[in-house]
Design a protein around this motif. Structure first.
Motif, PDB file in Angstrom:
ATOM      1  N   MET A 129       3.178  26.097   2.852  1.00 27.55           N
ATOM      2  CA  MET A 129       2.396  25.672   1.691  1.00 27.55           C
ATOM      3  C   MET A 129       3.176  24.596   0.923  1.00 27.55           C
ATOM      4  N   ARG A 130       2.466  23.575   0.462  1.00 24.33           N
ATOM      5  CA  ARG A 130       3.080  22.489  -0.289  1.00 24.33           C
ATOM      6  C   ARG A 130       2.252  22.227  -1.536  1.00 24.33           C
ATOM      7  N   GLN A 131       2.900  21.643  -2.525  1.00 26.45           N
ATOM      8  CA  GLN A 131       2.242  21.366  -3.791  1.00 26.45           C
ATOM      9  C   GLN A 131       1.642  19.958  -3.774  1.00 26.45           C
ATOM     10  N   VAL A 132       0.316  19.879  -3.902  1.00 22.25           N
ATOM     11  CA  VAL A 132      -0.387  18.596  -3.937  1.00 22.25           C
ATOM     12  C   VAL A 132      -1.059  18.434  -5.291  1.00 22.25           C
ATOM     13  N   GLU A 133      -0.915  17.261  -5.886  1.00 15.29           N
ATOM     14  CA  GLU A 133      -1.579  16.941  -7.141  1.00 15.29           C
ATOM     15  C   GLU A 133      -2.532  15.778  -6.917  1.00 15.29           C
ATOM     16  N   ILE A 134      -3.657  15.785  -7.629  1.00 17.20           N
ATOM     17  CA  ILE A 134      -4.562  14.641  -7.625  1.00 17.20           C
ATOM     18  C   ILE A 134      -4.250  13.820  -8.867  1.00 17.20           C
ATOM     19  N   VAL A 135      -3.894  12.569  -8.649  1.00 18.62           N
ATOM     20  CA  VAL A 135      -3.419  11.717  -9.741  1.00 18.62           C
ATOM     21  C   VAL A 135      -4.203  10.411  -9.768  1.00 18.62           C
ATOM     22  N   GLU A 136      -4.238   9.792 -10.944  1.00 22.15           N
ATOM     23  CA  GLU A 136      -4.808   8.459 -11.116  1.00 22.15           C
ATOM     24  C   GLU A 136      -3.651   7.472 -11.198  1.00 22.15           C
ATOM     25  N   LYS A 137      -3.656   6.456 -10.349  1.00 28.41           N
ATOM     26  CA  LYS A 137      -2.580   5.479 -10.315  1.00 28.41           C
ATOM     27  C   LYS A 137      -3.101   4.106 -10.739  1.00 28.41           C
ATOM     28  N   GLU A 138      -2.309   3.417 -11.559  1.00 28.76           N
ATOM     29  CA  GLU A 138      -2.624   2.045 -11.910  1.00 28.76           C
ATOM     30  C   GLU A 138      -2.134   1.114 -10.807  1.00 28.76           C
ATOM     31  N   ALA A 139      -2.719  -0.077 -10.729  1.00 25.94           N
ATOM     32  CA  ALA A 139      -2.278  -1.059  -9.742  1.00 25.94           C
ATOM     33  C   ALA A 139      -0.854  -1.513 -10.059  1.00 25.94           C
ATOM     34  N   VAL A 140      -0.080  -1.786  -9.022  1.00 29.30           N
ATOM     35  CA  VAL A 140       1.298  -2.245  -9.184  1.00 29.30           C
ATOM     36  C   VAL A 140       1.470  -3.551  -8.405  1.00 29.30           C
ATOM     37  N   ALA A 141       1.845  -4.614  -9.107  1.00 29.42           N
ATOM     38  CA  ALA A 141       2.095  -5.901  -8.441  1.00 29.42           C
ATOM     39  C   ALA A 141       3.404  -5.828  -7.672  1.00 29.42           C
ATOM     40  N   VAL A 142       3.394  -6.303  -6.426  1.00 30.23           N
ATOM     41  CA  VAL A 142       4.585  -6.176  -5.576  1.00 30.23           C
ATOM     42  C   VAL A 142       4.773  -7.420  -4.709  1.00 30.23           C
ATOM     43  N   LEU A 143       6.003  -7.600  -4.273  1.00 32.88           N
ATOM     44  CA  LEU A 143       6.338  -8.571  -3.243  1.00 32.88           C
ATOM     45  C   LEU A 143       6.290  -7.842  -1.909  1.00 32.88           C
ATOM     46  N   MET A 144       5.653  -8.473  -0.900  1.00 33.77           N
ATOM     47  CA  MET A 144       5.411  -7.796   0.368  1.00 33.77           C
ATOM     48  C   MET A 144       6.105  -8.483   1.535  1.00 33.77           C
ATOM     49  N   ARG A 145       6.553  -7.669   2.484  1.00 37.24           N
ATOM     50  CA  ARG A 145       7.103  -8.154   3.744  1.00 37.24           C
ATOM     51  C   ARG A 145       6.419  -7.370   4.862  1.00 37.24           C
ATOM     52  N   HIS A 146       5.646  -8.050   5.699  1.00 34.02           N
ATOM     53  CA  HIS A 146       4.910  -7.374   6.766  1.00 34.02           C
ATOM     54  C   HIS A 146       5.846  -7.001   7.917  1.00 34.02           C
ATOM     55  N   HIS A 147       5.510  -5.863   8.535  1.00 35.14           N
ATOM     56  CA  HIS A 147       6.266  -5.390   9.700  1.00 35.14           C
ATOM     57  C   HIS A 147       5.277  -4.985  10.771  1.00 35.14           C
ATOM     58  N   ARG A 148       5.560  -5.350  12.002  1.00 35.63           N
ATOM     59  CA  ARG A 148       4.741  -4.922  13.145  1.00 35.63           C
ATOM     60  C   ARG A 148       5.661  -4.252  14.150  1.00 35.63           C
ATOM     61  N   GLY A 149       5.369  -3.004  14.457  1.00 37.86           N
ATOM     62  CA  GLY A 149       6.218  -2.241  15.360  1.00 37.86           C
ATOM     63  C   GLY A 149       6.307  -0.809  14.891  1.00 37.86           C
ATOM     64  N   PRO A 150       7.160   0.006  15.511  1.00 43.62           N
ATOM     65  CA  PRO A 150       7.288   1.416  15.121  1.00 43.62           C
ATOM     66  C   PRO A 150       7.550   1.557  13.622  1.00 43.62           C
ATOM     67  N   TYR A 151       6.878   2.509  13.006  1.00 42.09           N
ATOM     68  CA  TYR A 151       7.071   2.723  11.574  1.00 42.09           C
ATOM     69  C   TYR A 151       8.519   3.068  11.250  1.00 42.09           C
ATOM     70  N   MET A 152       9.213   3.708  12.183  1.00 48.88           N
ATOM     71  CA  MET A 152      10.607   4.068  11.941  1.00 48.88           C
ATOM     72  C   MET A 152      11.497   2.837  11.773  1.00 48.88           C
ATOM     73  N   GLU A 153      10.987   1.656  12.136  1.00 50.38           N
ATOM     74  CA  GLU A 153      11.783   0.436  12.035  1.00 50.38           C
ATOM     75  C   GLU A 153      11.379  -0.439  10.851  1.00 50.38           C
ATOM     76  N   ILE A 154      10.560   0.085   9.931  1.00 45.41           N
ATOM     77  CA  ILE A 154      10.166  -0.706   8.770  1.00 45.41           C
ATOM     78  C   ILE A 154      11.369  -1.001   7.867  1.00 45.41           C
ATOM     79  N   GLY A 155      12.473  -0.294   8.084  1.00 46.86           N
ATOM     80  CA  GLY A 155      13.689  -0.569   7.326  1.00 46.86           C
ATOM     81  C   GLY A 155      14.118  -2.021   7.430  1.00 46.86           C
ATOM     82  N   LYS A 156      13.787  -2.667   8.543  1.00 45.51           N
ATOM     83  CA  LYS A 156      14.104  -4.085   8.705  1.00 45.51           C
ATOM     84  C   LYS A 156      13.433  -4.908   7.622  1.00 45.51           C
TER      85      LYS A 156
END
Length: 284
Positions: A129-156
């Motif tokens: 069992m895990r604790q899940v909450e339903i929350v309202e989130k505001e938009a957050v402006a971010v700088l993005m870097r795209h990655h294509r490949g295994p998710y475990m390698e998104i650290g790059k």
């Protein structure tokens, strides 16, 4: 050169050179680390390169490489039945004993115990069992870097963001980091999986053009939020629980925003067992 590491940001010479070196490091992870070649990729002398890298990234090149290799090894321990000796060799260790010492030092348990714990969890995950909450989130402006490949390698991609943003200043607001995951790993070949590393930036950098990066936002909306504590290699298990156990019983319908993760601390200065990640499942 005394303060050269502070000259970061869009198009800065030091940032461009460091990104080349980091790309080389990730692409040659399975090869012996040749420090001079890495410095050459950054077009710096070996002495200056190491000082710049350490001051900007907060860890040495060797620490970065071992973090990457042990991260991959943790995934292999939890998701495959490869012999320990093979995993140790792929992680760059000459013996299983050396690998056990390094893994235990970073993960707080031996590779054997880690694999056993992951297996025990998978066998009983339906009853967890895990604790899940339903929350309202505001938009957050971010700088993005795209990655294509295994998710475990998104650290790059996150390492590239870290290099561009540079060391935080005392007057900057605390930064936030997010990951957007656009594909289902069970349906999409690992090499084709799309994800995006995202980070908030200081006001002085907002809107500036940067090659290889783009501006975007984490969408506002309703989310089911689940706090995951532990190695990133175990995140997929928490996502599986959300979709398989919580969502069907909740009466909610998923929204249109891809899976979002907010990283509340960072692997550069936090042991894997203490990493905190907020999983955000978009709701209609």
């Amino acid at each position: 050169m005394r303060h050269a590491y502070r000259q970061f940001g869009p198009g800065a010479l030091y940032t461009v050179r460091l990104l080349r070196a980091m790309d080389y490091l990730w692409r040659h992870l399975d090869e012996p680390l040749l420090l001079d070649r890495l410095a050459d990729a950054a077009c710096f002398s070996r002495f200056h390169f190491h000082r710049l890298y350490r001051n900007l990234m907060g860890e040495t090149v060797m620490e970065s490489r071992q973090r990457m290799l042990l991260h991959r090894a943790a995934d292999e321990l939890g998701s495959t039945d490869k012999p320990l000796s093979r995993i140790a060799a792929r992680a760059g260790f000459g013996s299983s004993a050396a690998f056990i010492r390094a893994f235990s030092g970073r993960y707080g348990e031996t590779p054997g115990r880690y694999r056993q714990r992951r297996l025990m969890f998978l066998n009983r995950r339906e009853s967890v069992m895990r604790q899940v909450e339903i929350v309202e989130k505001e938009a957050v402006a971010v700088l993005m870097r795209h990655h294509r490949g295994p998710y475990m390698e998104i650290g790059k991609a996150f390492d590239a963001l870290r290099a561009v943003l540079g060391p935080p200043r005392s007057d900057d607001a605390p930064g936030r980091s997010f990951g957007l995951y656009l594909d289902d790993q069970a349906q999409t070949p690992a090499a084709d999986c799309r994800s995006i590393a995202c980070a908030t930036v200081p006001a002085s950098m907002e809107g500036k053009a940067m090659d290889g990066f783009e501006w975007g936002e984490i969408p506002a909306g309703r989310y089911a939020a689940l706090l995951h504590t532990g190695p990133y290699a175990e995140l997929e298990e928490s996502w599986d629980w959300l979709y398989r156990r919580w969502l069907p019983a909740s009466g909610e319908m998923p929204g249109t925003t891809p899976c979002v993760e907010e990283y509340l601390n960072a692997p550069y200065d936090t042991p894997p067992s203490e990493l905190k990640t907020l999983l955000l499942l978009s709701l209609a």
